[in-house]
Design a protein around this motif. Structure first.
Motif, PDB file in Angstrom:
ATOM      1  N   ASP A 307     -17.419  -5.329  44.083  1.00  0.00           N
ATOM      2  CA  ASP A 307     -18.517  -6.234  44.420  1.00  0.00           C
ATOM      3  C   ASP A 307     -18.929  -7.058  43.196  1.00  0.00           C
ATOM      4  N   PHE A 308     -18.937  -6.412  42.023  1.00  0.00           N
ATOM      5  CA  PHE A 308     -19.327  -7.120  40.800  1.00  0.00           C
ATOM      6  C   PHE A 308     -18.322  -8.222  40.482  1.00  0.00           C
ATOM      7  N   LEU A 309     -17.030  -7.895  40.527  1.00  0.00           N
ATOM      8  CA  LEU A 309     -16.003  -8.898  40.225  1.00  0.00           C
ATOM      9  C   LEU A 309     -16.050 -10.045  41.230  1.00  0.00           C
ATOM     10  N   SER A 310     -16.277  -9.714  42.495  1.00  0.00           N
ATOM     11  CA  SER A 310     -16.368 -10.756  43.524  1.00  0.00           C
ATOM     12  C   SER A 310     -17.553 -11.669  43.260  1.00  0.00           C
ATOM     13  N   ALA A 311     -18.662 -11.092  42.807  1.00  0.00           N
ATOM     14  CA  ALA A 311     -19.847 -11.898  42.493  1.00  0.00           C
ATOM     15  C   ALA A 311     -19.590 -12.831  41.315  1.00  0.00           C
ATOM     16  N   MET A 312     -18.692 -12.443  40.421  1.00  0.00           N
ATOM     17  CA  MET A 312     -18.335 -13.297  39.287  1.00  0.00           C
ATOM     18  C   MET A 312     -17.312 -14.359  39.678  1.00  0.00           C
ATOM     19  N   GLU A 313     -16.859 -14.307  40.956  1.00  0.00           N
ATOM     20  CA  GLU A 313     -15.923 -15.305  41.507  1.00  0.00           C
ATOM     21  C   GLU A 313     -14.617 -15.345  40.715  1.00  0.00           C
ATOM     22  N   ILE A 314     -14.101 -14.148  40.415  1.00  0.00           N
ATOM     23  CA  ILE A 314     -12.881 -14.017  39.627  1.00  0.00           C
ATOM     24  C   ILE A 314     -11.810 -13.318  40.460  1.00  0.00           C
ATOM     25  N   PRO A 315     -10.596 -13.859  40.538  1.00  0.00           N
ATOM     26  CA  PRO A 315      -9.509 -13.172  41.236  1.00  0.00           C
ATOM     27  C   PRO A 315      -9.157 -11.868  40.513  1.00  0.00           C
ATOM     28  N   PHE A 316      -8.872 -10.819  41.268  1.00  0.00           N
ATOM     29  CA  PHE A 316      -8.525  -9.550  40.639  1.00  0.00           C
ATOM     30  C   PHE A 316      -7.614  -8.726  41.533  1.00  0.00           C
ATOM     31  N   ARG A 317      -7.063  -7.686  40.938  1.00  0.00           N
ATOM     32  CA  ARG A 317      -6.302  -6.713  41.714  1.00  0.00           C
ATOM     33  C   ARG A 317      -6.777  -5.322  41.358  1.00  0.00           C
ATOM     34  N   VAL A 318      -6.569  -4.384  42.282  1.00  0.00           N
ATOM     35  CA  VAL A 318      -6.940  -2.990  42.080  1.00  0.00           C
ATOM     36  C   VAL A 318      -5.662  -2.175  41.988  1.00  0.00           C
ATOM     37  N   ILE A 319      -5.563  -1.328  40.963  1.00  0.00           N
ATOM     38  CA  ILE A 319      -4.368  -0.495  40.819  1.00  0.00           C
ATOM     39  C   ILE A 319      -4.743   0.985  40.792  1.00  0.00           C
TER      40      ILE A 319
END
Length: 422
Positions: A307-319
């Motif tokens: 949720d935090f990364l999404s709020a920062m509007e940054i693409p990410f992946r989870v490993i």
């Protein structure tokens, strides 16, 4: 710490876990052997103590020559008891020292292998195509200079390599990230904490940071204290030697602190900029809960990080981190990696680990319910590690003229929608 009873009853499970981590399998047999010696030493001591108690009663009832003889025997027996007690204490200490070398049991769902053998769980967001935007992205060091936000040259002058100043909007961005993180954590039931960053050896050892991670720990020898590499350490040790009431669980803390890491073994890696540094600030989530609730709590921590990364509007992946790349305390760990445009790669920005009862046993933290006293489970998760989040924000939200758009979630904390070139 592994439950010795579990190890006695399921040695093959512990051996398989050690093998999966790439750690000593022989250690399991060494512990079983010395555990036998320990139990024999305890039995010998308790038997002699019982004889001593029985003899003491006989002395009290005896008279004359009989009493003198019994007193002589009591003296000899007291020497044997003392020797047996010393032997018992030594063997118990040796047993504990070996058990502390064992890492936590691997979760059966954790991927087996080394650093590169992680599994990708999901991708969130799409990396920006700067070609379509008509310009080549600048890295965070260049952007930091343009914005008057990051000064690595003066940082190196004052404190050596891997050091930096956050200035102007760089400092304001840190405050905004911390405030947003703490606000989010409080909404999710966390108690905010500013913990000590100097801790004693018991706290560092109890959380598992004096084993394989010891080379990255700063120690102040004169005072025999350590600088923490994460507030996980003081948050875990906060309830050391305590028994928590079950109705208080889960107990969640969000710790904000400076963190210190030697970065030993990383010579030549990430020497440019602020991705890998010796000192940084971080907001860390930490949970105490019942063992049966730990897996579900682990997924909750991961979701709060997402949720935090999404709020920062940054693409990410989870490993899903592979077994050989886990810390000794973690049974399973998920990393979130943010897209860094100028590196054309995903880089770790947060992680969350389920440590089950491993740290609870080492720190002697338990909880009490209607069935009795039991070892507690602990979990940790980074909500925001400031330097890497700053890197991700600057690089992903930059414009062709060097300005950087502020994520909407941070605008109320900063009072601006864009960082301007100074």
């Amino acid at each position: 710490m592994i439950d010795i009873k579990f190890l006695r009853e399921h040695p093959d499970v512990v051996r398989a876990s050690q093998k999966g981590r790439g750690e000593s399998v022989e250690l399991v047999d060494q512990i079983l052997a010395i555990d036998e010696k320990k139990r024999a030493a305890v039995t010998e001591f308790e038997t002699l103590r019982q004889e001593q108690n029985t003899l003491s009663k006989s002395v009290g009832a005896a008279k004359g020559d009989e009493k003198a003889a019994l007193l002589e025997n009591a003296k000899a027996l007291a020497d044997k008891v003392k020797a047996a007690d010393t032997k018992r204490a030594q063997v118990e200490e040796q047993t504990k020292a070996l058990i502390l070398q064992l890492s936590n049991l691997l979760d059966t769902q954790a991927p087996i292998g080394g650093e590169e053998d992680f599994l990708i769980i999901e991708h969130v967001g799409t990396p920006r195509d700067f070609g379509k935007d008509g310009f080549e992205p600048k890295d965070h060091v260049e952007l930091g200079k343009l914005l008057g936000a990051i000064d690595t040259e003066r940082g190196a002058k004052v404190a050596g390599s891997r050091s930096y100043y956050l200035t102007g909007v760089g400092a304001l961005l840190e405050f905004a990230l911390v405030n947003y993180a703490i606000q989010s954590a409080v909404k999710n039931g966390f108690t905010p904490v500013i913990p000590p960053v100097l801790v004693n050896p018991a706290a560092m050892e109890g959380t598992g940071f004096l084993g394989q991670a010891a080379e990255n720990v700063y120690r102040i020898e004169k005072d025999d204290v350590y600088l923490v590499g994460t507030s996980e350490v003081p948050l875990a040790a906060m309830h050391m030697d305590e028994t928590l009431p079950v109705d208080k669980l889960p107990l969640r803390y969000a710790g904000y602190s400076s963190c210190f890491r030697r970065e030993a073994g990383t010579y030549g890696k990430d020497t440019r900029g602020i991705i890998r540094v010796h000192q940084f600030d971080k907001v860390e989530m930490f949970t105490f809960c019942k063992p049966e609730d730990a897996q579900a709590e682990h997924l909750r921590l991961l979701q709060w990080e997402k949720d935090f990364l999404s709020a920062m509007e940054i693409p990410f992946r989870v490993i899903d981190v592979a077994s050989g790349d886990l810390g000794s305390s973690a049974t399973r760990k998920f990393d979130i990696e943010a897209w860094i445009p100028t590196q054309d790669a995903y880089r770790e920005v947060t992680s969350t680990s389920n440590c089950t009862e491993f740290q609870g046993r080492r720190l002697n933290i338990r909880y009490k319910d209607s069935e009795g006293v039991k070892a507690i489970a602990t979990l940790n998760g980074t909500l925001v590690a400031i330097p890497r989040m700053i890197v991700a924000i600057l690089e992903n939200h930059q414009n062709a003229d060097g300005t950087v758009n502020v994520p909407a979630a941070l605008q109320p904390f900063l009072g601006m929608k864009k960082f301007e070139v100074v």
